[in-house]
Design a protein around this motif. Structure first.
Motif, PDB file in Angstrom:
ATOM      1  N   ILE A 196      85.656  60.072  20.363  1.00  6.51           N
ATOM      2  CA  ILE A 196      85.984  61.332  19.704  1.00  6.51           C
ATOM      3  C   ILE A 196      87.326  61.805  20.239  1.00  6.51           C
ATOM      4  O   ILE A 196      87.551  61.822  21.453  1.00  6.51           O
ATOM      5  CB  ILE A 196      84.894  62.400  19.958  1.00  6.51           C
ATOM      6  CG1 ILE A 196      83.619  62.008  19.202  1.00  6.51           C
ATOM      7  CG2 ILE A 196      85.357  63.775  19.529  1.00  6.51           C
ATOM      8  CD1 ILE A 196      82.486  62.991  19.413  1.00  6.51           C
ATOM      9  N   ALA A 197      88.214  62.177  19.341  1.00  5.35           N
ATOM     10  CA  ALA A 197      89.585  62.496  19.747  1.00  5.35           C
ATOM     11  C   ALA A 197      89.622  63.633  20.768  1.00  5.35           C
ATOM     12  O   ALA A 197      90.399  63.617  21.710  1.00  5.35           O
ATOM     13  CB  ALA A 197      90.413  62.864  18.519  1.00  5.35           C
ATOM     14  N   SER A 198      88.767  64.612  20.598  1.00  4.71           N
ATOM     15  CA  SER A 198      88.782  65.759  21.489  1.00  4.71           C
ATOM     16  C   SER A 198      87.527  65.773  22.348  1.00  4.71           C
ATOM     17  O   SER A 198      86.424  65.916  21.847  1.00  4.71           O
ATOM     18  CB  SER A 198      88.859  67.052  20.669  1.00  4.71           C
ATOM     19  OG  SER A 198      88.586  68.161  21.471  1.00  4.71           O
ATOM     20  N   TYR A 199      87.714  65.626  23.670  1.00  5.36           N
ATOM     21  CA  TYR A 199      86.563  65.748  24.562  1.00  5.36           C
ATOM     22  C   TYR A 199      85.966  67.143  24.445  1.00  5.36           C
ATOM     23  O   TYR A 199      84.753  67.325  24.526  1.00  5.36           O
ATOM     24  CB  TYR A 199      86.987  65.472  26.007  1.00  5.36           C
ATOM     25  CG  TYR A 199      86.940  64.010  26.366  1.00  5.36           C
ATOM     26  CD1 TYR A 199      85.852  63.478  27.034  1.00  5.36           C
ATOM     27  CD2 TYR A 199      87.986  63.160  26.026  1.00  5.36           C
ATOM     28  CE1 TYR A 199      85.796  62.135  27.370  1.00  5.36           C
ATOM     29  CE2 TYR A 199      87.955  61.815  26.344  1.00  5.36           C
ATOM     30  CZ  TYR A 199      86.864  61.303  27.026  1.00  5.36           C
ATOM     31  OH  TYR A 199      86.811  59.974  27.335  1.00  5.36           O
ATOM     32  N   GLU A 200      86.817  68.122  24.282  1.00  7.50           N
ATOM     33  CA  GLU A 200      86.332  69.487  24.117  1.00  7.50           C
ATOM     34  C   GLU A 200      85.405  69.568  22.910  1.00  7.50           C
ATOM     35  O   GLU A 200      84.341  70.187  22.964  1.00  7.50           O
ATOM     36  CB  GLU A 200      87.519  70.436  23.948  1.00  7.50           C
ATOM     37  CG  GLU A 200      87.143  71.882  23.746  1.00  7.50           C
ATOM     38  CD  GLU A 200      88.373  72.742  23.520  1.00  7.50           C
ATOM     39  OE1 GLU A 200      88.408  73.446  22.498  1.00  7.50           O
ATOM     40  OE2 GLU A 200      89.294  72.693  24.359  1.00  7.50           O
ATOM     41  N   GLY A 201      85.799  68.946  21.817  1.00  9.08           N
ATOM     42  CA  GLY A 201      84.970  68.940  20.618  1.00  9.08           C
ATOM     43  C   GLY A 201      83.651  68.227  20.837  1.00  9.08           C
ATOM     44  O   GLY A 201      82.607  68.648  20.334  1.00  9.08           O
TER      45      GLY A 201
ATOM     46  N   VAL B 110      88.591  71.268  31.762  1.00  9.88           N
ATOM     47  CA  VAL B 110      89.397  71.765  32.884  1.00  9.88           C
ATOM     48  C   VAL B 110      90.630  70.905  33.148  1.00  9.88           C
ATOM     49  O   VAL B 110      91.649  71.409  33.611  1.00  9.88           O
ATOM     50  CB  VAL B 110      88.545  71.863  34.166  1.00  9.88           C
ATOM     51  CG1 VAL B 110      87.483  72.924  34.015  1.00  9.88           C
ATOM     52  CG2 VAL B 110      87.919  70.518  34.532  1.00  9.88           C
ATOM     53  N   GLU B 111      90.555  69.605  32.854  1.00  7.23           N
ATOM     54  CA  GLU B 111      91.714  68.754  33.076  1.00  7.23           C
ATOM     55  C   GLU B 111      92.832  69.023  32.067  1.00  7.23           C
ATOM     56  O   GLU B 111      93.949  68.545  32.220  1.00  7.23           O
ATOM     57  CB  GLU B 111      91.322  67.279  33.014  1.00  7.23           C
ATOM     58  CG  GLU B 111      90.515  66.780  34.205  1.00  7.23           C
ATOM     59  CD  GLU B 111      89.021  67.010  34.028  1.00  7.23           C
ATOM     60  OE1 GLU B 111      88.243  66.577  34.890  1.00  7.23           O
ATOM     61  OE2 GLU B 111      88.631  67.637  33.001  1.00  7.23           O
ATOM     62  N   MET B 112      92.511  69.802  31.016  1.00  6.26           N
ATOM     63  CA  MET B 112      93.485  70.048  29.955  1.00  6.26           C
ATOM     64  C   MET B 112      93.944  71.504  29.893  1.00  6.26           C
ATOM     65  O   MET B 112      94.907  71.822  29.204  1.00  6.26           O
ATOM     66  CB  MET B 112      92.880  69.648  28.603  1.00  6.26           C
ATOM     67  CG  MET B 112      92.444  68.181  28.545  1.00  6.26           C
ATOM     68  SD  MET B 112      91.459  67.787  27.070  1.00  6.26           S
ATOM     69  CE  MET B 112      92.635  68.107  25.763  1.00  6.26           C
TER      70      MET B 112
END
Length: 515
Positions: free
Chosen positions: A414-419, A465-467
């Protein structure tokens, strides 16, 4: 109005009409079909009444007038004329082995020929069908009706074996092309199924076939409307919350002016008097859930997908578009159209609470690989939210993320870990049937997720947090004043800032404040 028999599992028009069952008159649609053309195709999800409609067609062409007394078409049909009927159904077959389709079709043709007293010397199924239609026409003096139910099941059964699925597709293409070649011997043909396979690959020999799947005039040809529930089924409504019926089961759209209900859901509801996932529990394919995971489709995206008219038809063995699969199988429906230039796009979303809740539950079970643990987590989530126990919520989600197998993360693209992390939160709340809104827009920006429950409002913002800088999630909740949109409700508002760590694959921070 007296109560009648609920036609649960009845797909035979005669039994329904002679058995004092409730019946929603669909013969006005049949009359429109007969007046407007000759060869038709319809795609609808399973258990939507396709087989019953075909059986209604059969009884009409065979001239069984008493069954139609009081129905729309009774006064608009010449009952002195009877047409032979060739009906094929692949609904009960198992087509996972080579040769299974050919054997099943041969048995069906043998039975039709035996009843009609026709002896064919042709060896191939297409030639046998052509000979049968010609013989029936010649003998009766009337062209035949050709009715094919579950036309696509031999292909769908074999999707996990693509070579066999392609063989079935090619075999059926030859069979269905017979309908065009035998046009002079056919009065009417109707093909139904769950999936809408590409015309190029399956119906290339049947280019005079009219697809009415997304024709607004036939949007309610299968399914029950609001008016049907309020009139035909009026005796069953007392004791049931009408709005709850609508929220749970209404919402399927094929571009008509109103949405429809799945008949199976409604009949089981009236029988059991319980709001449950009646339709979903009868056979949600593991293939569907597995495919969503293989493609790493975020559950957040499912309730707001965009597909073109071409994309929703792009279904074939070698190319199954996610949007087409979800729409054709009934797990997403059309919310509205969005014309753009010369192309029409469809905004897709869950049709109702049953599908939203059940599909997200299946996705969670697939993710953990342990349905009992997922059920325990869901029950615990509900109790904690009811008590506004935010420390308990943090502990629960820590436990859940820790339970996801390591392999899932390593293969996750998935492109966004946040997503991805946010989609897990969403699926948990949606699987409980709660009021969840994702990417809720306001004049200040777009909130990740809002949950309304027990006269409380919970506003979630997710960060990795890393982003992002530490505390970025709560800072955004406050700076963009997301709570302003909900103050008119006069309910407690909770700002929930959730931060994840890609390194630990778990929560890094879980902060809650009252707005």
């Amino acid at each position: 109005m007296p109560r009648r028999r609920l036609p649960i599992g009845i797909q035979t028009f005669r039994e329904l009409r002679e058995g004092d069952c409730y019946y929603v008159d669909k013969t006005a649609f049949l009359r429109r079909l007969l007046d407007g053309g000759k060869h038709y195709f319809l795609s609808r999800p399973r258990r939507f009444g396709k087989s019953l409609f075909l059986d209604t067609c059969k009884e009409l062409f065979e001239g069984n007038e008493p069954l139609f007394e009081g129905l729309h078409i009774h006064e608009h049909w010449d009952w002195s004329v009877r047409h032979p009927v060739v009906r094929l159904s692949f609904g009960s077959g198992n087509f996972t082995e080579p040769g299974s389709l050919q054997a099943d079709l041969a048995d069906q043709l043998n039975a039709i020929e035996r009843r009609a007293g026709v002896v064919s010397e042709s060896a191939t199924a297409p030639r046998r069908l052509a000979f049968l239609l010609e013989a029936l026409h010649g003998r009766s003096g009337q062209p035949a009706a050709v009715l094919i139910d579950e036309y696509d099941k031999p292909i769908l059964d074999a999707l996990e074996t693509p070579e066999l699925a392609r063989a079935h597709r090619d075999f059926l293409r030859g069979l269905y092309s017979t309908i065009k070649d035998s046009d002079a011997d056919i009065r009417f043909s109707f093909l139904t199924g769950v999936s809408k396979f590409s015309k190029v690959n399956l119906f290339s020999g049947l280019n005079n076939l009219r697809d009415i799947t997304l024709d607004p005039r036939y949007s309610a040809i299968c399914g029950y409307t609001e008016a049907d529930l309020d009139t035909v089924f009026a005796p069953e409504l007392p004791g049931l919350d009408r709005d709850e019926i609508r929220d749970w089961y209404n919402g399927y759209s094929w571009l008509g002016e109103e949405n429809v209900y799945n008949p199976f859901d409604i009949l089981l509801l009236f029988d059991s008097r319980e709001f449950k996932a009646h339709w979903f529990e009868t056979g949600t394919p593991s293939f569907l859930v597995d495919l969503l995971f293989q493609r790493r489709v975020s559950s957040l995206a499912l309730d707001d997908m965009l597909g073109s008219s071409d994309l929703l038809s792009a279904f074939d063995v070698d190319h199954i578009a996610t949007e087409a699969l979800l729409f054709q199988t009934g797990y997403l429906t059309i919310r509205h159209t969005e014309p753009r230039g010369g192309q029409v796009y469809y905004r897709l979303g869950y049709p109702n609470q049953e599908v939203r809740q059940s599909l997200n539950g299946s996705l969670l079970n697939r993710m953990t690989g342990d349905a009992s643990r997922g059920a325990a987590h869901s029950a615990r989530l509900y109790d904690l939210l009811l008590a506004n126990d935010f420390a308990g919520l943090e502990t629960l989600f820590h436990a859940f993320y820790a339970s996801i197998p390591y392999e899932w993360y390593t293969s996750n693209d998935i492109a966004s870990y946040e997503g991805y992390y946010a989609s897990v939160f969403y699926s948990y709340f949606a699987a409980l049937g709660l009021d969840v809104t994702v990417e809720d827009s306001s004049s200040h920006g777009r909130l990740d997720m809002a949950v309304r429950f027990n006269d409380n409002v919970y506003l979630f913002e997710f960060k990795v947090v890393e982003m992002e800088p530490e505390g970025a999630a709560m800072a955004q909740l406050k700076e963009r004043r997301y709570a302003d949109k909900y103050r008119g409700l006069r309910q407690p508002i909770h700002l929930v800032a959730v931060e994840f760590s890609r390194e630990t694959r778990n929560l890094a921070a879980f902060e809650v404040e009252r707005a």
